[in-house]
Design an enzyme around this catalytic site. Structure first.
Site: not given
Length: 300
Positions: A102, A104, A106, A158, A161
């Site tokens: 992803c 993202d 993080r 994750h 999400c």
């Protein structure tokens, strides 16, 4: 005289009969026009020139400079601990893994797995989707499998999400709605299971897992992966979920039986391939057997 904050450009109104707006880029020209500006506007322009360059960008952007300073510090640390690191890295890449993750911020795959540059070939998008019409992802997959000869392809989702969460809600978000519709299809396919989960957080977590599972199956559906299998490449496909609260990656344990449950229409036949029909003896391998790939009609 007016200052356009959006374009970071200066405009000066001129007498009728000439162009309505004349764009002024150079600070010397700007100073010649100062007599036309009110004291308040002059103060604004002075402050702007003290903190911004003539294009309107900040002169001292600490947030941005932090990235470049961090790069220099990283290079210094690397060369101190391993003087030949960058020389070796410049010779080429030979990763054993490809990871689809992803976007993202993080969930950086290399940091989460404590791997070095050159070890993982990475493709990232919103909600770690594998879409057969996404030429970007398919090109990355083909290069990884056929050129780099990776041995493992991993889909890593994750918990928490945002893309998966947005797909489960009716809010209209714009262009990304077309992308997230792929996850809405997953919700439709697994509606009965999801509806049995009353706890909203648990249902959300399960949807994240189901999304990873479906993306793993989407990988298996591609002719790229199936041709690798038919040619004797023991390419392994994995599904992971990363937990933001614990930092731990969970292997969902997707196996051969998950692939065998797919409808026959997704399976390709490669009559000219020379498969190796025996899988490595490493337990419940996530691949179908080479016989299943070469002769899909035999799969029950």
């Amino acid at each position: 005289f007016e200052l356009s904050k959006m374009n970071r450009s200066f405009f000066c109104r001129v007498p009728q009969g000439r162009s309505n707006n004349t764009r002024i880029h150079h600070p010397n020209i700007l100073s010649q026009r100062m007599t036309q500006i009110s004291p308040k506007e002059t103060s604004l322009s002075s402050r702007l020139h003290s903190t911004h360059d003539w294009k309107g960008f900040p002169k001292n952007d600490a947030v941005y400079k932090k990235l470049l300073e961090g790069n220099k510090a990283w290079v210094k640390e690397k060369t101190k601990s391993d003087p030949t690191f960058f020389d070796r890295l410049s010779q080429g890449q030979h990763p054993k893994y490809m990871l689809i993750g992803c976007s993202d911020s993080r969930v950086p795959p290399d940091q989460l797995t404590k791997t070095e540059p050159g070890e993982i070939f990475i493709h990232r998008n919103v909600a770690n989707l594998v879409v057969n019409t996404d030429m970007n992802a398919m090109s990355v997959l083909q290069y990884a499998v056929e050129v780099l000869k990776v041995k493992h392809v991993i889909v890593m989702g994750h918990y928490g999400c945002g893309g998966v969460k947005a797909a489960s809600e009716p809010n209209q978000l714009g262009l990304i709605d077309e992308w997230l519709r792929n996850i809405k299809d997953i919700i439709r396919l697994h509606r009965d299971e999801l509806n049995t989960i009353k706890d909203e957080d648990k249902r959300f977590r399960r949807l994240v897992e189901l999304n990873v599972k479906e993306q793993v199956m989407n990988l298996c559906k591609t002719s790229i992966v199936q041709q690798a299998w038919a040619s004797g490449n023991y390419l392994k496909i994995h599904g992971w979920v990363y937990d933001l609260k614990t930092g731990i990656i969970q292997d969902l344990g997707l196996s051969r039986k998950d692939w065998q449950q797919l409808e026959e229409i997704y399976k390709f036949s490669f009559p000219n391939a020379n498969p190796i029909p025996v899988l490595p003896p490493d337990g419940d391998d996530p691949l179908p057997s080479q016989t299943e790939i070469s002769n899909p009609a035999q799969v029950k």
